[in-house]
Scaffold this motif. Structure first.
Motif, PDB file in Angstrom:
ATOM      1  N   ARG A 175       5.871  -7.530  -0.167  1.00 33.15           N
ATOM      2  CA  ARG A 175       5.612  -6.219  -0.766  1.00 33.15           C
ATOM      3  C   ARG A 175       4.538  -6.241  -1.858  1.00 33.15           C
ATOM      4  O   ARG A 175       4.803  -5.945  -3.036  1.00 33.15           O
ATOM      5  CB  ARG A 175       6.917  -5.580  -1.320  1.00 33.15           C
ATOM      6  N   SER A 183       0.161  -7.382   3.503  1.00 26.18           N
ATOM      7  CA  SER A 183       1.190  -7.352   4.550  1.00 26.18           C
ATOM      8  C   SER A 183       0.669  -7.765   5.917  1.00 26.18           C
ATOM      9  O   SER A 183       1.282  -8.585   6.598  1.00 26.18           O
ATOM     10  CB  SER A 183       1.759  -5.936   4.676  1.00 26.18           C
ATOM     11  N   LYS A 184      -0.445  -7.199   6.311  1.00 22.11           N
ATOM     12  CA  LYS A 184      -0.890  -7.362   7.703  1.00 22.11           C
ATOM     13  C   LYS A 184      -1.810  -8.577   7.831  1.00 22.11           C
ATOM     14  O   LYS A 184      -1.599  -9.432   8.683  1.00 22.11           O
ATOM     15  CB  LYS A 184      -1.620  -6.103   8.176  1.00 22.11           C
ATOM     16  N   TYR A 240      -5.773  -3.167   6.911  1.00 20.23           N
ATOM     17  CA  TYR A 240      -6.044  -4.047   8.068  1.00 20.23           C
ATOM     18  C   TYR A 240      -7.473  -4.594   8.040  1.00 20.23           C
ATOM     19  O   TYR A 240      -8.012  -4.941   9.094  1.00 20.23           O
ATOM     20  CB  TYR A 240      -5.856  -3.262   9.374  1.00 20.23           C
ATOM     21  N   ASP A 277      -7.783   3.590   3.044  1.00 24.06           N
ATOM     22  CA  ASP A 277      -6.704   2.626   3.310  1.00 24.06           C
ATOM     23  C   ASP A 277      -7.289   1.510   4.175  1.00 24.06           C
ATOM     24  O   ASP A 277      -7.541   1.697   5.360  1.00 24.06           O
ATOM     25  CB  ASP A 277      -5.557   3.352   4.027  1.00 24.06           C
ATOM     26  N   VAL A 322       0.854  -1.196   0.000  1.00 24.89           N
ATOM     27  CA  VAL A 322       0.000   0.000   0.000  1.00 24.89           C
ATOM     28  C   VAL A 322       0.888   1.244   0.000  1.00 24.89           C
ATOM     29  O   VAL A 322       0.519   2.294  -0.521  1.00 24.89           O
ATOM     30  CB  VAL A 322      -0.962  -0.038   1.213  1.00 24.89           C
ATOM     31  N   SER A 323       2.088   1.101   0.536  1.00 26.09           N
ATOM     32  CA  SER A 323       3.023   2.243   0.573  1.00 26.09           C
ATOM     33  C   SER A 323       3.219   2.834  -0.823  1.00 26.09           C
ATOM     34  O   SER A 323       3.208   4.060  -0.992  1.00 26.09           O
ATOM     35  CB  SER A 323       4.382   1.788   1.115  1.00 26.09           C
ATOM     36  N   ASN A 343      -4.148   2.498  12.200  1.00 25.42           N
ATOM     37  CA  ASN A 343      -2.837   2.535  12.815  1.00 25.42           C
ATOM     38  C   ASN A 343      -2.594   4.003  13.113  1.00 25.42           C
ATOM     39  O   ASN A 343      -2.630   4.801  12.171  1.00 25.42           O
ATOM     40  CB  ASN A 343      -1.783   2.018  11.816  1.00 25.42           C
TER      41      ASN A 343
HETATM   42  C1  LIG Z   1      -2.276   2.056   8.014  1.00 22.20           C
HETATM   43  C2  LIG Z   1      -1.222   1.489   7.138  1.00 22.20           C
HETATM   44  N1  LIG Z   1      -1.337   1.620   5.810  1.00 22.20           N
HETATM   45  C3  LIG Z   1      -0.408   1.136   4.971  1.00 22.20           C
HETATM   46  C4  LIG Z   1       0.729   0.506   5.438  1.00 22.20           C
HETATM   47  C5  LIG Z   1       1.752   0.035   4.450  1.00 22.20           C
HETATM   48  O1  LIG Z   1       1.591  -1.299   4.200  1.00 22.20           O
HETATM   49  P1  LIG Z   1       2.348  -2.063   3.024  1.00 22.20           P
HETATM   50  O2  LIG Z   1       3.224  -3.076   3.690  1.00 22.20           O
HETATM   51  O3  LIG Z   1       1.237  -2.690   2.233  1.00 22.20           O
HETATM   52  O4  LIG Z   1       3.117  -1.077   2.235  1.00 22.20           O
HETATM   53  C6  LIG Z   1       0.911   0.356   6.814  1.00 22.20           C
HETATM   54  C7  LIG Z   1       2.128  -0.298   7.350  1.00 22.20           C
HETATM   55  O5  LIG Z   1       2.445  -0.208   8.515  1.00 22.20           O
HETATM   56  C8  LIG Z   1      -0.089   0.845   7.689  1.00 22.20           C
HETATM   57  O6  LIG Z   1       0.005   0.721   9.014  1.00 22.20           O
END
Ligand SMILES: Cc1ncc(COP(=O)(O)O)c(C=O)c1O
Length: 386
Positions: A242, A233-234, A204, A201, A98-99, A173
């Motif tokens: 990634r 990821s989560k 989670y 986003d 998502v980053s 988060n």
């Molecule tokens: C709220 C939130 N969005 C996006 C991400 C990024 O996740 P990704 O590993 O998919 O880049 C994180 C990672 O900690 C996150 O906490």
């Protein structure tokens, strides 16, 4: 040599999370509840699918948008879970987490000075990715009194003629808040009234405890003005693979995909194969991990409140966000002193926004036993300082 670094990059502070992570990593006696990363290894069938892909020799780029198999699997998954359907050909593309999706999207929509409204405390990359794209992040400070949730009424005063988007992260988060349907509907009303998009986003989405996750584009008439960001990821313990994705109206997805084409080309090939397996075979593993996180969550929330660190009940993700005022310290002093005296690493709430200053973020993505030991140390700390 003259200073070559751009003002844009200079203006962005380093992540407040990494500092604590690095200190903890350097000392094996430290229990780190600082980093938001599952302690589980990626479940076996998912791992195997990645390995199989490599052994089949799939080591080349994929299509810019990602493999059609993965895009179809994402489309089927969202349709089954949330009743929202996206065309895998034109409305979905696969990103490096998502980053990367944040960067693609904000570069695609922000001209200099364009504003993105962001309720905070929030994930550290939200404001940074808007600022790096030349946009202006506009922070809406939330408190525990509202359960760390924004609503349309809270957000409306921050909308200006320059606003382009509202960025919501739920489950959140660092707070663990899970937005209610009503709050999301009211935010959607503001977006409609001012012709904005909602960037949602939902990385989670599967990590919720006793409350439903509401997928924003599934709300009435929100599909056409939402960009949905999701990932692996989560939920599937796949941080190192990634893989993430963006879904939305074709024009927005096409613009963001254009950025992705030039800065990334395509997400890792073996990871895309693993992500297909996650969606097709991962469900029992997700259920297992959610059950384990929930056990840890209940333990932490109960003990934090007992030791006087008032903790709003987090209903999602894997974070607690207690108020540490009872220690006589703010979140920064608390986190630094706890690390020095008891070797427990947490993150000061100020890393996530101004209104987090009296809080700390505790990630319960560590074993139950480690969390128990951290709690013992925190009791000792509070006896001394509370
Ligand atoms: C709220 C939130 N969005 C996006 C991400 C990024 O996740 P990704 O590993 O998919 O880049 C994180 C990672 O900690 C996150 O906490």
């Amino acid at each position: 040599m003259r200073n070559l670094i751009s003002q844009r990059v200079n203006a962005i502070p380093p992540s407040g999370i990494r500092k604590f992570f690095d200190i903890a990593a350097a000392n094996p006696k430290v229990i780190s509840l600082a980093i938001g990363e599952p302690d589980f290894v990626t479940p076996r069938p998912i791992l195997q699918a990645g390995v199989d892909s490599l052994l089949r020799g799939e080591t080349a780029y994929t299509s810019n948008a990602g493999t059609i198999q993965l895009r179809r699997a994402i489309s089927a998954h969202l349709s089954k879970r949330y009743g929202v359907s996206y065309d895998p050909e034109t409305e979905i593309f696969v990103t490096v987490g998502v980053s990367e999706a944040f960067a693609d999207l904000f570069i695609a929509i922000c001209d200099p000075g364009d504003e993105v409204v962001i309720p905070a405390p929030c994930f550290v990359a939200y404001s940074a990715s808007v600022a790096l794209s030349g946009g202006t992040p506009v922070t809406v400070d939330l408190t525990a009194a509202t359960g760390f949730q924004a609503s349309g009424d809270v957000i409306a005063p921050y909308i200006t003629p320059k606003t382009k988007a509202i960025l919501i992260g739920s489950p959140s988060n660092p707070t663990g808040a899970v937005y209610t349907r009503d709050n999301l509907i009211s935010i959607g009303e503001v977006a409609k009234k001012h012709d904005l998009i909602v960037v949602s986003d939902e990385v989670y989405d599967r990590l919720v405890y006793g409350v439903p996750h509401v997928c924003v584009p599934s709300l009435p008439s929100m599909r056409e003005r939402t960009v949905l960001l999701g990932g692996f990821s989560k939920d599937y313990a796949m941080t190192g693979w990634r893989i993430g994705y963006m879904c939305g109206p074709e024009a927005l997805v096409a613009a963001a995909k254009k950025v992705h084409q030039y800065i990334i080309m395509s997400a890792p090939t073996m990871s895309q194969a693993a992500a297909v397996a996650a969606l097709e075979q991962g469900e029992a593993h997700v259920q297992h991990m959610v059950g384990e996180y929930d056990r840890r969550r209940k333990l932490l929330v109960r003990e934090l409140n007992t030791m006087g660190l008032t903790c709003f009940e987090p209903r999602g993700a894997f974070y607690c966000f207690p108020d540490v005022s009872a220690s006589g310290m703010n979140g920064d002093v608390f986190a630094n002193t706890l690390l020095a005296e008891e070797e427990v690493a947490l993150v000061p709430g100020s890393a996530f926004g101004f209104s987090g200053a009296n809080h700390v973020r505790i990630a319960y993505a560590q074993s139950y036993e480690k969390i128990e030991t951290a709690i013992e140390r925190m009791y000792r700390f509070m006896k001394k300082h509370g």
